[in-house]
Design an enzyme around this catalytic site. Structure first.
Site, mmCIF file in Angstrom:
data_model
loop_
_atom_site.group_PDB
_atom_site.id
_atom_site.type_symbol
_atom_site.label_atom_id
_atom_site.label_comp_id
_atom_site.label_asym_id
_atom_site.label_seq_id
_atom_site.Cartn_x
_atom_site.Cartn_y
_atom_site.Cartn_z
ATOM 1 N N GLY A 327 0.830 -1.190 0.000
ATOM 2 C CA GLY A 327 0.000 0.000 0.000
ATOM 3 C C GLY A 327 0.874 1.253 0.000
ATOM 4 O O GLY A 327 2.022 1.240 -0.457
ATOM 5 N N SER A 328 0.341 2.330 0.550
ATOM 6 C CA SER A 328 1.038 3.615 0.488
ATOM 7 C C SER A 328 2.259 3.698 1.397
ATOM 8 O O SER A 328 2.978 4.698 1.363
ATOM 9 C CB SER A 328 0.068 4.744 0.831
#
Length: 633
Positions: A327-328
């Site tokens: 993810g981020s």
């Protein structure tokens, strides 16, 4: 009447017959005497050594003395693996006349359940070296010991021996990190040093117990004893004492490990915490856990199947083998990659309309905020977790440079020194896709990697290691679980440590750090709620990883999804930002947003280490620097 013939006695003939018979008898006696004498000479002189040894063996027996296994402690001296006294049942097949009958008697005396009988008999048939005792059963009860003692005369070759058995006081929270010992099986027996493991029934199977098996086990000794015809020991004739295994002091902190388990609350997930300066792993939790003590003496089939079939996979070590999209949380590392490759500067801005488009492609790659963040530079891109910025940066880098730079942080490889069973994760490349799928690499797949989706798969340990390296401004210190082996500390610089990551302009690190601090302290920070009331500067990055792909323009709605299809929540952090003492990676499966569900857990971990444990640096100048830069905390 016929004439009568008188037979006269022939004395000379009788004497000749007598002498012949006497001579024949003498020859036979002399021959037998010579044969007997020759046999005696052969046995007493020619074969003296052989039969003397065999005779001595009937009276004198050499018994192995297994060493005491080394203890395992945490960094504060809390005992994590100890040895408790117990009684084991052993059998020497060479001294048993009727193995089948003996086993039937033992099954009856021990009152074994029907499910355990076959395993009991299988252990008796397990291949052993000649005259080496086979372990049939561990941890006998007092009632079983009493029944065996009363019937000892009926059980030649069977012994009840006092031994030390491994026990894990903190089994549930340390099961994955420590691993466990178990019975030596036939395959292991073939590869073990016969002298070193003489009389030993247990060996490290997983985790630390397996990695440091050589140090923990020690060296077997022996003793020479005199026995009677029944095999009972009469006296000890000589002894070579065993060398005990060395104690092991780990880097783990039991309190922090317990906190990680409590924070996860039996949800599926993992928390890994590392001290950046030393590489020491402070906590490495994987939930749910299991009771490793059940595996030491041999877990029953029903219980093992229950663990294997549990949908939450308690035997699976998520911290080192769980593969997750980052993810981020990948964005700080992509930012550093862009700085290293010179494709971006900290001041460069983009205008975010809410999406990114590849040249000559109508498809729109959406930002999580559909109307966009407007003007975005590197600091703000991290604070607000802007996807469009990193789509653009990943496109400018290309997959080849992106793969090389992320690999410099340890992604796609085993990163730790002594973590047995660690998975390398997956860092995709053109070559990998060609080999795996026989397909070319597409530009859109590069964009997915740039925001931590697509083929990219990381483990919690890899993510924590990358965060620690980031906190060190690129200086690599290889993670380790052992602090001391015996009295010898593990060196800071270990073999195969990756090269340090350097920037042409060191101020680039500060740009990334400032953006990560604003995640928790900035007005737009995605985890600003978790940052409220901080007593120190903390740098972090949230991440939300999709479990499945959405169709074009489809909106994510957690309420309409099954629990196991919801997004994973991730968060990475290090603190204090200006003098990092701890780096943390949190992954909670199917929990939802990383900002709301993972960042509070990371905050609890850093608070516990810096405030409760007293690791917060007392540096007035550092406080002044934070105040002058406008940072909260």
């Amino acid at each position: 009447m016929p004439p009568r013939l008188d037979t006269l006695k022939n004395a000379r003939q009788e004497l000749r017959i007598f002498r012949f018979r006497a001579l024949l008898a003498l020859v036979v006696v002399v021959a037998l005497t010579a044969l007997l004498t020759g046999r005696l000479v052969y046995l007493q002189v020619v074969e003296h050594d052989r039969y003397s040894t065999r005779s001595e063996s009937n009276r004198v027996r050499v018994e192995p003395l297994p060493p005491t296994r080394g203890l395992i402690y945490d960094r504060h001296g809390v005992l994590l693996a100890e040895n408790r006294p117990t009684y084991n049942l052993t059998l020497v097949r060479e001294r048993v006349e009727d193995l089948g009958r003996t086993l039937e008697r033992l099954v009856s005396l021990l009152e074994l359940p029907e499910d355990d009988v076959e395993a009991f008999k299988r252990r008796s048939r397990q291949r052993q070296r000649p005259f080496q005792p086979a372990l049939l059963m561990s941890d006998l009860s007092q009632a079983q010991i009493a029944r065996l003692a009363v019937n000892r005369h009926r059980l030649p070759g069977v012994e009840v021996e006092a031994r030390l058995l491994r026990y894990y006081p903190e089994a549930r929270i340390m099961s994955h990190a420590l691993g466990y010992v178990g019975r030596i099986n036939a395959d292991e027996l073939e590869n073990l040093d016969a002298g070193r493991y003489a009389g030993t029934h247990f060996i490290g199977k997983t985790g630390i117990e397996r990695f440091y098996e050589k140090a923990l086990h020690g060296q077997a000794g022996l003793r020479k004893v005199e026995t009677n015809a029944r095999g009972r020991v009469l006296s000890e004739l000589g002894r070579q004492d065993p060398v005990p295994g060395r104690n092991l002091t780990l880097t783990l902190d039991t309190g922090l490990q317990q906190l990680a388990f409590d924070l996860l609350e039996d949800r599926r997930g993992s928390i890994v915490a590392i001290e950046p300066d030393s590489g020491e792993i402070l906590a490495m939790a994987s939930t749910p856990g299991f009771d490793s003590n059940r595996f030491v003496t041999g877990i029953d089939v029903e219980a093992y199947q229950a663990l294997q079939q549990d949908i939450d996979l308690p035997l699976f070590n998520r911290a080192i083998r769980g593969h997750y999209p980052s993810g981020s949380t990948i964005k700080p590392f992509v930012a550093v990659a862009g700085l290293r490759e010179g494709v971006i500067t900290p001041e460069k801005t983009i205008n975010d309309p809410g999406y990114f488009q590849l040249p000559n492609d109508s498809r729109r790659y959406r930002n999580w905020l559909r109307w966009g963040h407007g003007k975005v530079d590197m600091e703000r891109s991290l604070a607000v977790s802007n996807n469009t910025y990193y789509y653009s940066l990943a496109h400018d880098l290309g997959i080849d440079r992106l793969e090389r730079q992320l690999g410099a942080f340890g992604m796609g490889q085993r990163v730790a020194h002594d973590v047995q069973g660690e998975s390398p994760g997956l860092l995709p490349s053109r070559e990998w896709k060609r080999e795996r799928y026989n397909q070319s690499w597409y530009p859109g797949e590069t964009l997915s990697v740039g925001i931590g989706q697509g083929y990219l798969q990381i483990t919690p340990l890899q993510l924590a290691t990358a965060t620690a390296t980031l906190a060190n401004k690129g200086e690599w210190v290889k993670p380790r679980l052992a602090r001391k082996i015996g009295d010898e500390p593990l060196p800071r610089d270990l073999p195969d440590t990756p090269e340090d990551i350097e920037l042409d302009d060191p101020d680039g690190w500060n740009t990334v750090f400032n953006g990560m601090q604003k995640v928790l302290s900035g007005r737009e920070g995605t985890a600003r709620r978790a940052g409220k009331g901080l007593e120190y500067a903390m740098a972090g990055k949230s991440g939300t990883a999709q479990v499945f792909s959405l169709d074009k323009d489809e909106r994510y709605d957690a309420d309409e999804l099954a629990e196991r299809l919801r997004d994973h929540a991730l968060f990475i952090a290090f603190a204090p930002a200006d003098d990092p003492q701890i780096a943390v990676a949190v992954i909670v499966e199917n929990a939802g947003g990383g900002s709301s569900h993972a960042s509070p857990l990371a905050r609890e971990m850093t608070d516990a280490w810096l405030l409760d444990e007293g690791h917060l640096p007392d540096d007035d100048s550092a406080s002044e620097d934070r105040a002058s830069s406008g940072e909260e905390g």
